[in-house]
Design a protein around this motif. Structure first.
Motif, PDB file in Angstrom:
ATOM      1  N   LYS A  50      32.035  45.181  45.601  1.00 31.38           N
ATOM      2  CA  LYS A  50      33.298  45.895  45.771  1.00 31.38           C
ATOM      3  C   LYS A  50      34.442  44.903  45.869  1.00 31.38           C
ATOM      4  N   PRO A  51      35.542  45.133  45.103  1.00 28.29           N
ATOM      5  CA  PRO A  51      36.697  44.220  45.150  1.00 28.29           C
ATOM      6  C   PRO A  51      37.482  44.394  46.447  1.00 28.29           C
ATOM      7  N   SER A  52      37.031  43.744  47.517  1.00 30.48           N
ATOM      8  CA  SER A  52      37.573  43.991  48.857  1.00 30.48           C
ATOM      9  C   SER A  52      39.020  43.556  49.034  1.00 30.48           C
ATOM     10  N   LEU A  53      39.496  42.642  48.187  1.00 33.72           N
ATOM     11  CA  LEU A  53      40.872  42.163  48.321  1.00 33.72           C
ATOM     12  C   LEU A  53      41.851  42.952  47.467  1.00 33.72           C
ATOM     13  N   LEU A  54      41.330  43.777  46.579  1.00 33.57           N
ATOM     14  CA  LEU A  54      42.166  44.457  45.594  1.00 33.57           C
ATOM     15  C   LEU A  54      42.740  45.756  46.160  1.00 33.57           C
ATOM     16  N   ASN A  55      44.050  45.930  45.987  1.00 30.48           N
ATOM     17  CA  ASN A  55      44.696  47.168  46.431  1.00 30.48           C
ATOM     18  C   ASN A  55      44.147  48.359  45.657  1.00 30.48           C
ATOM     19  N   LYS A  56      43.962  49.482  46.338  1.00 30.23           N
ATOM     20  CA  LYS A  56      43.330  50.648  45.735  1.00 30.23           C
ATOM     21  C   LYS A  56      44.161  51.273  44.622  1.00 30.23           C
ATOM     22  N   SER A  57      45.468  51.012  44.593  1.00 27.57           N
ATOM     23  CA  SER A  57      46.323  51.644  43.588  1.00 27.57           C
ATOM     24  C   SER A  57      46.186  51.016  42.202  1.00 27.57           C
ATOM     25  N   VAL A  58      45.539  49.860  42.124  1.00 26.76           N
ATOM     26  CA  VAL A  58      45.311  49.226  40.819  1.00 26.76           C
ATOM     27  C   VAL A  58      44.178  49.947  40.108  1.00 26.76           C
ATOM     28  N   ARG A  59      44.458  50.443  38.898  1.00 31.78           N
ATOM     29  CA  ARG A  59      43.432  51.138  38.109  1.00 31.78           C
ATOM     30  C   ARG A  59      42.623  50.140  37.291  1.00 31.78           C
ATOM     31  N   ILE A  60      41.355  50.455  37.090  1.00 33.94           N
ATOM     32  CA  ILE A  60      40.475  49.589  36.303  1.00 33.94           C
ATOM     33  C   ILE A  60      39.971  50.362  35.098  1.00 33.94           C
ATOM     34  N   GLN A  61      40.149  49.802  33.917  1.00 35.63           N
ATOM     35  CA  GLN A  61      39.727  50.437  32.664  1.00 35.63           C
ATOM     36  C   GLN A  61      38.758  49.502  31.956  1.00 35.63           C
ATOM     37  N   PHE A  62      37.502  49.934  31.796  1.00 34.87           N
ATOM     38  CA  PHE A  62      36.490  49.117  31.134  1.00 34.87           C
ATOM     39  C   PHE A  62      36.490  49.397  29.633  1.00 34.87           C
ATOM     40  N   GLU A  63      36.464  48.330  28.847  1.00 33.09           N
ATOM     41  CA  GLU A  63      36.449  48.456  27.398  1.00 33.09           C
ATOM     42  C   GLU A  63      35.482  47.441  26.794  1.00 33.09           C
ATOM     43  N   LYS A  64      34.992  47.740  25.609  1.00 32.01           N
ATOM     44  CA  LYS A  64      34.163  46.792  24.876  1.00 32.01           C
ATOM     45  C   LYS A  64      35.012  45.587  24.511  1.00 32.01           C
ATOM     46  N   ASN A  65      34.430  44.405  24.661  1.00 33.43           N
ATOM     47  CA  ASN A  65      35.181  43.174  24.405  1.00 33.43           C
ATOM     48  C   ASN A  65      35.271  42.917  22.902  1.00 33.43           C
ATOM     49  N   GLU A  66      36.416  43.256  22.322  1.00 27.23           N
ATOM     50  CA  GLU A  66      36.630  43.090  20.887  1.00 27.23           C
ATOM     51  C   GLU A  66      38.043  42.574  20.638  1.00 27.23           C
ATOM     52  N   GLY A  67      38.171  41.555  19.804  1.00 23.12           N
ATOM     53  CA  GLY A  67      39.489  41.095  19.412  1.00 23.12           C
ATOM     54  C   GLY A  67      40.266  40.369  20.481  1.00 23.12           C
ATOM     55  N   TYR A  68      39.544  39.805  21.440  1.00 24.59           N
ATOM     56  CA  TYR A  68      40.195  39.063  22.522  1.00 24.59           C
ATOM     57  C   TYR A  68      41.292  39.904  23.192  1.00 24.59           C
TER      58      TYR A  68
END
Length: 300
Positions: A50-68
């Motif tokens: 768990k990202p314990s230092l990260l503020n909860k309001s930051v959204r995380i979007q996972f994507e396939k790593n393509e095109g740098y």
């Protein structure tokens, strides 16, 4: 009632471990002060810590790593309605930020530019197809209204499908630098949009009597930090070559400790950077295990 347009930051991050590095969490938390929305777009992977230092309001979007970075920013941009925003930033994880950035955003607000950034470059790679190589370095770019409106047409100039299908990493990297990093600034200038950066690389090169354009954040990082810019390139820290060890040694950690934000856990930041460096080409499982040990000792 007309809804106020917002400011959005896309933060582009790639990492092999199963956690979010401390420097990334601190960077995101600092960016949150200057944007209504912060979305981290990162490579798709399992996160066990768990990202314990990260503020909860930051959204995380996972994507396939393509095109740098281009691929991640393109996917992020396609997922929003750009007309809802009057400012969109594209910032990546190639910098380690260890202090507040209010000086930079205060400067940015005072500019009348359509697009601005942290630093520019006049370096011309041998493979560049552009007559003019001037560009805002893509690790920190902020687009205002006119630039946002021009991005969809710019994307049409790049064959996205061809780029994400390229398997030769050298060719892909060259294409991203030519089409995305240099190409973006040159396209916006061709549309009569204005660009500026906080650090003028040509001006600094003249002060240093440089005979040719150089990467300021690689060549003169000490002067920049001592001048009040709490930013260092991650690449400098992660370089494990003998030349780097003899020249750089532990200078980066001394600079971060001296100029780092006093309210941040600077030792935790440095420990995690050393951990990533030591395991950058080694055992990921061991790196993840050691990070959890560091974090456990912090919270115990």
């Amino acid at each position: 009632m007309i809804e106020r347009k917002k400011n959005l930051c896309f933060f582009l991050h790639h990492f092999s471990g199963d956690y979010f590095p401390v420097y990334v969490q601190y960077y995101l938390n600092e960016l949150e002060h200057y944007f209504d929305e912060v979305i981290m777009i990162t490579n798709d992977r399992r996160i066990s810590q768990k990202p314990s230092l990260l503020n909860k309001s930051v959204r995380i979007q996972f994507e396939k790593n393509e095109g740098y970075d281009f691929g991640l920013f393109y996917k992020g941009f396609q997922s929003i309605d750009p007309s809802n925003y009057n400012q969109i930033a594209c910032i990546n994880d190639s910098n380690v930020v260890f202090g507040k950035l209010n000086f930079l955003f205060d400067w940015g607000k005072a500019q009348q530019a359509d697009v601005w950034g942290l630093v520019d470059s006049h370096e011309k790679p041998w493979f560049s197809e552009h007559e003019d190589s001037y560009h805002i370095q893509s690790h920190f770019v902020v687009f205002n209204n006119k630039a946002i409106a021009s991005l969809p047409d710019f994307f049409k100039t790049i064959d996205y499908n061809q780029m994400i299908k390229e398997r030769d990493l050298k060719k892909l990297r060259r294409k991203v630098i030519n089409d995305w990093e240099i190409g973006l600034t040159q396209y916006l200038l061709s549309q009569n949009l204005t660009c500026c950066t906080f650090v003028d690389s040509k001006h600094m090169a003249v002060k240093k009597d440089a005979l040719k354009p150089v990467n300021i954040f690689h060549k003169h990082y000490t002067e920049l930090i001592e001048g009040g810019i709490p930013v260092i390139k991650k690449r400098l820290i992660m370089d494990r070559s003998l030349k780097s060890k003899l020249k750089f040694r532990s200078r980066w950690s001394k600079l971060i400790r001296k100029y780092g934000e006093k309210n941040w856990e600077i030792d935790l930041l440095i420990d995690d950077l050393n951990l990533i460096k030591n395991y950058s080409s080694g055992n990921l499982e061991e790196m993840n295990k050691h990070f959890k040990k560091i974090l456990y000792n912090r919270t115990a």
